[in-house]
Design a protein around this motif. Structure first.
Motif, PDB file in Angstrom:
ATOM      1  N   HIS A  29     -28.242 -37.689 -23.223  1.00 14.23           N
ATOM      2  CA  HIS A  29     -26.820 -37.626 -23.597  1.00 14.23           C
ATOM      3  C   HIS A  29     -25.939 -37.529 -22.351  1.00 14.23           C
ATOM      4  CE1 HIS A  29     -28.566 -35.775 -27.472  1.00 14.23           C
ATOM      5  NE2 HIS A  29     -28.251 -37.044 -27.711  1.00 14.23           N
ATOM      6  N   TYR A  31     -23.276 -37.263 -19.886  1.00 14.24           N
ATOM      7  CA  TYR A  31     -21.815 -37.207 -20.094  1.00 14.24           C
ATOM      8  C   TYR A  31     -21.122 -38.280 -19.258  1.00 14.24           C
ATOM      9  CZ  TYR A  31     -21.293 -35.037 -15.512  1.00 14.24           C
ATOM     10  OH  TYR A  31     -21.310 -34.811 -14.155  1.00 14.24           O
ATOM     11  N   THR A  34     -21.255 -41.588 -21.131  1.00 14.23           N
ATOM     12  CA  THR A  34     -20.338 -41.574 -22.278  1.00 14.23           C
ATOM     13  C   THR A  34     -18.909 -41.787 -21.812  1.00 14.23           C
ATOM     14  OG1 THR A  34     -21.816 -40.004 -23.335  1.00 14.23           O
ATOM     15  CG2 THR A  34     -19.613 -40.200 -24.283  1.00 14.23           C
TER      16      THR A  34
END
Ligand code: SF4
Length: 263
Positions: A29, A31, A34
């Motif tokens: 995930h 960051y 993203t």
């Protein structure tokens, strides 16, 4: 450079490289990915190319223009030691850190073998500088613990571990030669859970080895609600800092002009 980072263990971020590729479970995930992908295709935006690897040489001189001493997280949006970054460019980043020595730099990587190789050779001139802290990410046993062994083989003056996102109990960690440990849980949508006993185990090992311990966050989907207190207190410990005095403005610019890439 971002003068005011929201990352708890730093003051500012400096990104002479943008973009990266995933290498281990801690990246799931990411960051930075993203954030960067949100701007893919947006004309003129720094992340117009999303999370694709890109060198940003025009950012190399930024630390010279920033005269108040800061803790600087180097490449918060990338990994300096990923294979696509040429040795010459990594050395140029090292040269900036050595010359703009009124800041304290935090260089964090998951590519620990290249970090060690370069600190033993091409980056030897930067390795022994006490204002440059070299760190590796340690998210689990399989991928994370071997990085500690690589880091220990590097002739770094200051070595640190970023145990984030902590994904499992790490067991006994060899903290010999390690100067700082950061621990944190994953945050955001789909965050993988952290267990208190994993954190306590690391805190106790740091305390018995006299290694500064920084607890960044519990994380989770609602990071702000979960906070960063552990047993009722905040752990904000750091290694001792050894930054140099800030030169006069003209001298800062003169130093920037001595960089190999700009001569
Ligand atoms: S190494 Fe770091 S920046 Fe690169 S993908 Fe993994 S988490 Fe993201």
């Amino acid at each position: 450079m971002s003068l005011h980072s929201h990352i708890e263990w730093t003051d500012a971020t400096w990104n002479p490289v943008r973009g990266c590729t995933k290498i281990s479970p801690g990246c799931k995930h990411c960051y930075a990915e993203t954030f960067a992908e949100r701007f893919r295709g947006v004309k003129g935006h720094p992340y117009e190319q999303g999370f694709d690897l890109r060198l940003v040489p025009e950012k190399l001189t930024e630390p010279f223009t920033w005269r108040s001493p800061k803790l600087v997280f180097v490449n918060s949006m990338s990994d300096l030691f990923q294979p696509g970054v040429p040795d010459d460019y990594v050395a140029a980043v090292g040269e900036v850190m050595v010359k703009a020595n009124w800041h304290t730099y935090q260089v964090l990587t998951k590519r620990s073998e290249r970090l060690t190789d370069m600190l033993n050779e091409r980056l030897r001139f930067a390795a022994a500088q006490k204002h440059i802290w070299w760190g590796v990410s340690v998210e689990d046993r399989k991928y994370g613990l071997p990085r500690i062994e690589h880091l220990r083989e590097a002739p770094a003056a200051v070595r640190f571990l970023s145990v984030e996102p902590l994904l499992e109990d790490l067991g006994n960690i060899d903290l010999d030669g390690i100067d700082w440990v950061i621990v944190g849980g994953e945050s955001g949508p789909g965050a993988r859970p952290i267990r208190k006993e994993w954190v306590i185990s690391i805190r106790e090992q740091c305390q018995s080895a006299r290694v500064p311990f920084f607890f960044k966050q519990w994380g989770g989907v609602r990071k702000a609600v979960n906070g960063r207190k552990l047993d009722g207190r905040t752990y904000n410990e750091y290694p001792v800092r050894f930054a140099a005095p800030v030169p006069e403005r003209a001298e800062c610019f003169a130093l920037a002009r001595t960089l190999s890439r700009f001569r």
